[in-house]
Design a protein around this motif. Structure first.
Motif, mmCIF file in Angstrom:
data_model
loop_
_atom_site.group_PDB
_atom_site.id
_atom_site.type_symbol
_atom_site.label_atom_id
_atom_site.label_comp_id
_atom_site.label_asym_id
_atom_site.label_seq_id
_atom_site.Cartn_x
_atom_site.Cartn_y
_atom_site.Cartn_z
ATOM 1 N N ALA A 115 0.826 -1.204 0.000
ATOM 2 C CA ALA A 115 0.000 0.000 0.000
ATOM 3 C C ALA A 115 0.863 1.258 0.000
ATOM 4 O O ALA A 115 0.531 2.247 -0.667
ATOM 5 N N GLU A 116 1.969 1.230 0.716
ATOM 6 C CA GLU A 116 2.871 2.391 0.743
ATOM 7 C C GLU A 116 3.451 2.647 -0.642
ATOM 8 O O GLU A 116 3.551 3.798 -1.070
ATOM 9 N N GLN A 117 3.835 1.574 -1.364
ATOM 10 C CA GLN A 117 4.405 1.760 -2.703
ATOM 11 C C GLN A 117 3.392 2.356 -3.679
ATOM 12 O O GLN A 117 3.764 3.057 -4.605
ATOM 13 N N LEU A 118 2.112 2.083 -3.451
ATOM 14 C CA LEU A 118 1.067 2.655 -4.308
ATOM 15 C C LEU A 118 0.590 4.020 -3.805
ATOM 16 O O LEU A 118 -0.297 4.627 -4.414
ATOM 17 N N HIS A 119 1.172 4.494 -2.685
ATOM 18 C CA HIS A 119 0.753 5.741 -2.029
ATOM 19 C C HIS A 119 -0.726 5.663 -1.643
ATOM 20 O O HIS A 119 -1.477 6.638 -1.808
ATOM 21 N N LEU A 120 -1.103 4.509 -1.119
ATOM 22 C CA LEU A 120 -2.492 4.228 -0.765
ATOM 23 C C LEU A 120 -2.811 4.562 0.690
ATOM 24 O O LEU A 120 -3.966 4.736 1.047
ATOM 25 N N ILE A 121 -1.782 4.707 1.521
ATOM 26 C CA ILE A 121 -1.984 4.888 2.957
ATOM 27 C C ILE A 121 -2.822 6.137 3.245
ATOM 28 O O ILE A 121 -3.766 6.086 4.024
ATOM 29 N N GLU A 122 -2.514 7.233 2.592
ATOM 30 C CA GLU A 122 -3.231 8.475 2.848
ATOM 31 C C GLU A 122 -4.683 8.404 2.371
ATOM 32 O O GLU A 122 -5.585 8.942 2.995
ATOM 33 N N ARG A 123 -4.901 7.736 1.233
ATOM 34 C CA ARG A 123 -6.245 7.670 0.636
ATOM 35 C C ARG A 123 -7.100 6.563 1.239
ATOM 36 O O ARG A 123 -8.317 6.681 1.252
ATOM 37 N N GLY A 124 -6.475 5.470 1.660
ATOM 38 C CA GLY A 124 -7.208 4.347 2.239
ATOM 39 C C GLY A 124 -7.656 3.316 1.223
ATOM 40 O O GLY A 124 -7.566 2.129 1.455
ATOM 41 N N VAL A 125 -8.163 3.767 0.084
ATOM 42 C CA VAL A 125 -8.598 2.870 -0.986
ATOM 43 C C VAL A 125 -8.209 3.480 -2.325
ATOM 44 O O VAL A 125 -7.959 4.689 -2.414
ATOM 45 N N ALA A 126 -8.164 2.642 -3.359
ATOM 46 C CA ALA A 126 -7.860 3.133 -4.704
ATOM 47 C C ALA A 126 -8.469 2.195 -5.724
ATOM 48 O O ALA A 126 -8.594 0.993 -5.491
ATOM 49 N N LYS A 127 -8.841 2.749 -6.864
ATOM 50 C CA LYS A 127 -9.318 1.955 -7.993
ATOM 51 C C LYS A 127 -8.092 1.326 -8.654
ATOM 52 O O LYS A 127 -7.147 2.045 -8.996
ATOM 53 N N VAL A 128 -8.102 -0.010 -8.789
ATOM 54 C CA VAL A 128 -6.930 -0.716 -9.300
ATOM 55 C C VAL A 128 -7.327 -1.764 -10.344
ATOM 56 O O VAL A 128 -8.490 -2.122 -10.470
ATOM 57 N N ARG A 129 -6.310 -2.246 -11.056
ATOM 58 C CA ARG A 129 -6.449 -3.426 -11.908
ATOM 59 C C ARG A 129 -5.508 -4.491 -11.345
ATOM 60 O O ARG A 129 -4.325 -4.232 -11.128
ATOM 61 N N VAL A 130 -6.049 -5.687 -11.094
ATOM 62 C CA VAL A 130 -5.285 -6.823 -10.568
ATOM 63 C C VAL A 130 -5.082 -7.802 -11.724
ATOM 64 O O VAL A 130 -6.054 -8.293 -12.298
ATOM 65 N N THR A 131 -3.803 -8.078 -12.047
ATOM 66 C CA THR A 131 -3.478 -8.964 -13.163
ATOM 67 C C THR A 131 -2.563 -10.085 -12.684
ATOM 68 O O THR A 131 -1.456 -9.807 -12.201
ATOM 69 N N PRO A 132 -2.998 -11.347 -12.764
ATOM 70 C CA PRO A 132 -2.137 -12.474 -12.374
ATOM 71 C C PRO A 132 -0.893 -12.546 -13.262
ATOM 72 O O PRO A 132 -0.975 -12.326 -14.474
ATOM 73 N N LEU A 133 0.237 -12.876 -12.668
ATOM 74 C CA LEU A 133 1.489 -12.988 -13.400
ATOM 75 C C LEU A 133 1.895 -14.429 -13.632
ATOM 76 O O LEU A 133 2.695 -14.708 -14.510
ATOM 77 N N ASP A 134 1.423 -15.357 -12.799
ATOM 78 C CA ASP A 134 1.789 -16.759 -13.000
ATOM 79 C C ASP A 134 0.636 -17.576 -13.462
ATOM 80 O O ASP A 134 -0.480 -17.267 -13.341
#
Length: 134
Positions: A115-134
């Motif tokens: 969450a810190e790498q996405l800078h999500l801590i301040e916002r709490g939530v974010a619209k994302v795309r989850v893509t499997p890699l394996d």
């Protein structure tokens, strides 16, 4: 040829079952579908609070807020996924080791480090795309 009552009842029940299954499929598609589908799954990401640090995950591991892990409702444990913030474009790769989130509309719970790498801590939530890699 006359249809007997038990046969008619079976046909009605079969139709109701089919309608229920189709409704469930439509509902799943409306929620963003499955992350294993081509292109991934869009939805809302959140992150674990620090009070879960050290607690057991559904996979049996201990939750480590400093590890790059996440909870997803259906992806197999150990699956690596890319999580991309659709607003900022930031991305992070995490490993699925828990089940959840159990809040309507959310598709993934990230560790604090992710969450810190996405800078999500301040916002709490974010619209994302989850893509499997394996």
């Amino acid at each position: 040829m006359a249809v007997t009552a038990p046969v008619a009842l079976c046909r009605v029940l079969a139709c109701l079952l089919l309608a229920a299954l189709l409704g469930a499929c439509a509902s799943r598609a409306a929620q963003g579908g499955d992350a294993s589908a081509a292109g991934g799954q869009d939805g809302v990401a959140s992150y674990y609070s620090d009070r879960h640090h050290g607690g057991k995950t559904a996979s049996g591991e201990r939750y480590d807020r400093d590890a790059m892990t996440a909870a997803h409702r259906s992806l197999p444990f150990g699956t690596r996924v890319r999580v991309r913030d659709l607003e900022s474009g930031r991305e992070v790769t995490v490993r699925i080791n828990d089940r959840g989130p159990f809040v309507k509309g959310r598709i993934i719970d990230l560790s604090r480090a992710a969450a810190e790498q996405l800078h999500l801590i301040e916002r709490g939530v974010a619209k994302v795309r989850v893509t499997p890699l394996d």
